[in-house]
Design an enzyme around this catalytic site. Structure first.
Site, mmCIF file in Angstrom:
data_model
loop_
_atom_site.group_PDB
_atom_site.id
_atom_site.type_symbol
_atom_site.label_atom_id
_atom_site.label_comp_id
_atom_site.label_asym_id
_atom_site.label_seq_id
_atom_site.Cartn_x
_atom_site.Cartn_y
_atom_site.Cartn_z
ATOM 1 N N SER A 1 0.887 -1.323 -0.214
ATOM 2 C CA SER A 1 -0.071 -0.166 -0.096
ATOM 3 C C SER A 1 0.833 1.133 0.120
ATOM 4 C CB SER A 1 -0.694 0.112 1.174
ATOM 5 O OG SER A 1 -1.727 1.090 1.082
ATOM 6 N N LYS B 1 -4.611 -6.773 3.397
ATOM 7 C CA LYS B 1 -4.689 -5.824 2.366
ATOM 8 C C LYS B 1 -6.022 -5.334 1.986
ATOM 9 C CE LYS B 1 -3.522 -2.241 -0.205
ATOM 10 N NZ LYS B 1 -3.560 -2.113 -1.466
ATOM 11 N N HIS C 1 -7.469 -3.468 4.553
ATOM 12 C CA HIS C 1 -6.929 -2.236 4.500
ATOM 13 C C HIS C 1 -7.888 -1.237 3.650
ATOM 14 C CE1 HIS C 1 -4.551 0.759 2.505
ATOM 15 N NE2 HIS C 1 -3.753 0.810 3.677
ATOM 16 N N ASN C 2 -8.102 -1.963 2.387
ATOM 17 C CA ASN C 2 -8.717 -1.035 1.382
ATOM 18 C C ASN C 2 -10.292 -0.685 1.737
ATOM 19 O OD1 ASN C 2 -6.467 -1.450 0.016
ATOM 20 N ND2 ASN C 2 -7.382 -1.909 -2.058
ATOM 21 N N GLU D 1 -10.046 1.919 3.967
ATOM 22 C CA GLU D 1 -9.876 3.102 3.162
ATOM 23 C C GLU D 1 -11.081 3.888 2.486
ATOM 24 O OE1 GLU D 1 -6.506 2.401 0.321
ATOM 25 O OE2 GLU D 1 -7.951 3.007 -1.415
ATOM 26 N N LYS E 1 -12.284 -0.391 -7.852
ATOM 27 C CA LYS E 1 -11.538 -1.598 -8.969
ATOM 28 C C LYS E 1 -11.980 -3.053 -7.846
ATOM 29 C CE LYS E 1 -7.506 0.878 -10.215
ATOM 30 N NZ LYS E 1 -7.081 1.568 -8.867
HETATM 31 C C1 6PG Z 1 -3.220 1.350 -1.547
HETATM 32 C C2 6PG Z 1 -4.561 1.711 -2.271
HETATM 33 C C3 6PG Z 1 -4.623 0.960 -3.776
HETATM 34 C C4 6PG Z 1 -5.517 1.671 -4.578
HETATM 35 C C5 6PG Z 1 -6.984 1.187 -4.349
HETATM 36 C C6 6PG Z 1 -7.946 2.034 -5.139
HETATM 37 O O1 6PG Z 1 -3.401 0.846 -0.736
HETATM 38 O O2 6PG Z 1 -1.984 1.795 -2.136
HETATM 39 O O3 6PG Z 1 -5.602 0.856 -1.676
HETATM 40 O O4 6PG Z 1 -4.593 -0.431 -3.527
HETATM 41 O O5 6PG Z 1 -5.577 2.946 -4.372
HETATM 42 O O6 6PG Z 1 -6.875 -0.046 -5.089
HETATM 43 O O7 6PG Z 1 -8.950 1.381 -5.014
HETATM 44 P P1 6PG Z 1 -10.268 1.753 -5.813
HETATM 45 O O8 6PG Z 1 -9.892 2.067 -7.154
HETATM 46 O O9 6PG Z 1 -11.256 0.636 -5.714
HETATM 47 O O10 6PG Z 1 -10.779 2.964 -5.012
#
Ligand code: 6PG
Length: 478
Positions: free
Chosen positions: A135, A189, A192-193, A196, A267
């Protein structure tokens, strides 16, 4: 033999996939004194990379065979390719070229069940496989990401010096640790997302309430958030929000954020988090609401049409609300963020127990303290809470956070009340509060749910006075 004609020393590390993240990681590894071989199925990408960066310790190879041959053994190969089939096809291509004991790492955002399958496959063939969550975006990959490796401990030992060299550093140490065996790294991970997504949506809701409620423009919001970022709310995502709010559109001179269409992309990792949580029966309403908020945002045409039909309230804020809304938002942001992390941590804990991963939640908080997208000051007390009470069923009831949540809850409730009266949606603020209120309720109305189920479908229920006596059925018609 002259130096110019001597064969290059074997590379110590290989990176396959020269997109932005792969190239940044390769350069980061090389910066730390490792000789790196790189490969991409598009030869021009390697050429571009050489021209753009020309790092002496990074060498491109025209063929995959050559790339593998160039690596010292046991080989350490990091794949940074699109998650999904591309990983499987890379493995199929690599298998005939590898030797027993070589290590392949998948550093993309892969589905953890795929990682578990690939790990077994590689193990059966005599190779090691690590699913490595990375990340921090491009900047993190280049200068210090947070790294979440999962897989066999002996394989981790082989790549550990490289991963430790490139990881972000904080006062609490390096932002990498062996998360656990099997798919543990990619699972963590993914969560984590998910966190996020919820944290980003909380910031979007804060922005919306203050913009629509108080009429604050992008610059005054950036000034306010900058002050917040000096205190407990400090986080990378808040810092990013400030940067975004300050950027001006070159074409119009207006804040660029005002020119961005309000349809959020995704994503898939947030969706996976919610799907897994549903499968495991772990409530993650803050993350689910954030996902729904993105999905709702993408219905732009329908929303525009609906705005002409479904009229909202014609309310305005009282003086008390005007004076306090920003402070309420600040307090609510911190509290709801705690609750969001609590849900993510609980999901990791449940999965870790189910799969026998033995993930340390305190360690996850520590390696998320730097490098990653959800890094935040909050992670320091959060780590402390799980260090002192590793088996906590929920962060909200920890000695450290329970009083904080109690103290912030009145402001949080007021923020939601004001937003709701104005008709401004605050789905993650609301669902996070409902989660906390449900969790702290000794009584919930699901006695009625059970009675309904039994009344229409004879699904049976337990009695309060004899809960251990088994399930009973009543005739609700007489
Ligand atoms: C990270 C981010 C990275 C990316 C996400 C975006 O930890 O560096 O999470 O993995 O920014 O995949 O996800 P979305 O496109 O689903 O918002």
């Amino acid at each position: 033999m002259t130096a110019a004609s001597s064969p290059p020393k074997p590379a110590q590390f290989g990176v396959a996939g020269m997109g932005v993240m792969g190239a940044s990681l390769a350069l980061n590894i090389a910066d730390h004194g490792f000789r790196v071989a790189v490969w991409d199925r598009h030869a021009e990408r390697i050429e571009e990379m050489h021209q753009k960066y020309g790092h002496p310790e990074v060498r491109g190879t025209p063929s995959l065979e050559e790339f593998v041959k160039r690596l010292e053994r046991p080989r350490r190969i990091l794949l940074m390719v699109t998650a999904g089939e591309a990983v499987d096809s890379m493995l199929e291509r690599l298998f005939p070229l590898l030797s027993p004991g070589d290590v392949v790492m998948d550093a993309g955002n892969s589905w953890y069940e795929d990682t578990r399958r690939r790990e077994r496959l590689c193990h059966d063939k005599g190779f090691h496989f690590l699913g490595v969550g990375v990340s921090g975006g491009e900047e993190g990959a280049r200068h210090g990401p947070s790294i979440m490796p999962g897989g066999p401990a002996d394989a981790y030992a082989l790549v550990r010096p490289v991963l430790e060299a490139i990881a972000a550093r904080t006062e609490a140490g390096l932002c990498v640790t062996h998360v656990g065996p099997d798919g543990a790294g990619h699972f963590v991970k993914m969560v984590h997302n998910g966190i996020e997504y919820a944290d980003m949506q909380l910031l979007a809701e804060t922005y919306d309430v203050l913009r629509r409620g108080l009429g604050m423009d992008a610059t005054s919001l950036a000034d306010l958030f900058s002050r917040w970022n000096e205190g407990i709310a400090e986080s990378f995502l808040l810092e990013t929000t400030i940067k975004v709010l300050r950027k001006k559109d070159e074409k119009t001179g207006r804040p660029l954020v005002d020119m961005v269409l309000d349809k959020a992309g995704q994503k898939g990792t947030g969706k996976w988090t919610v799907q897994v949580a549903l499968d495991k029966g772990v409530p993650v309403p803050s993350i689910a609401s954030a996902l729904d908020a993105r999905n709702l945002s993408s219905l732009k045409d329908e929303r525009v049409a609906a705005s002409r039909v479904l009229k909202g309230p014609h309310e305005s804020l009282s003086n008390e609300e005007r004076q306090n809304l920003a402070q309420w938002a600040h307090d609510a942001l911190y509290a709801a963020r705690v609750v969001t992390y609590a849900q993510g941590m609980r999901l990791i804990q449940v999965a870790s127990r189910e799969y026998g991963w033995n993930v340390s939640l305190a360690e996850m908080a520590r390696i998320w303290r730097g490098g990653c997208i959800i890094r935040a000051r909050l992670l320091t007390p959060l780590r402390e809470a799980f260090s002192q009470q590793p088996e906590l069923p929920n962060l909200m009831v920890s000695d450290a956070f329970a009083p904080v949540l109690e103290g912030l809850a009145p402001a949080w409730r007021k923020l939601i009340g004001s937003a709701t009266r104005l008709g401004i949606p605050v789905p993650v603020f609301s669902s996070s509060l409902a989660y906390m209120d449900s969790y702290r309720s000794p009584e919930l109305p699901q006695n009625l749910t059970q009675a309904q189920r039994d009344a229409f479908g004879a699904h049976t229920y337990q009695r309060r006075d004899t809960p251990d006596a088994g399930f009973v059925h009543s005739d609700w018609n007489t």
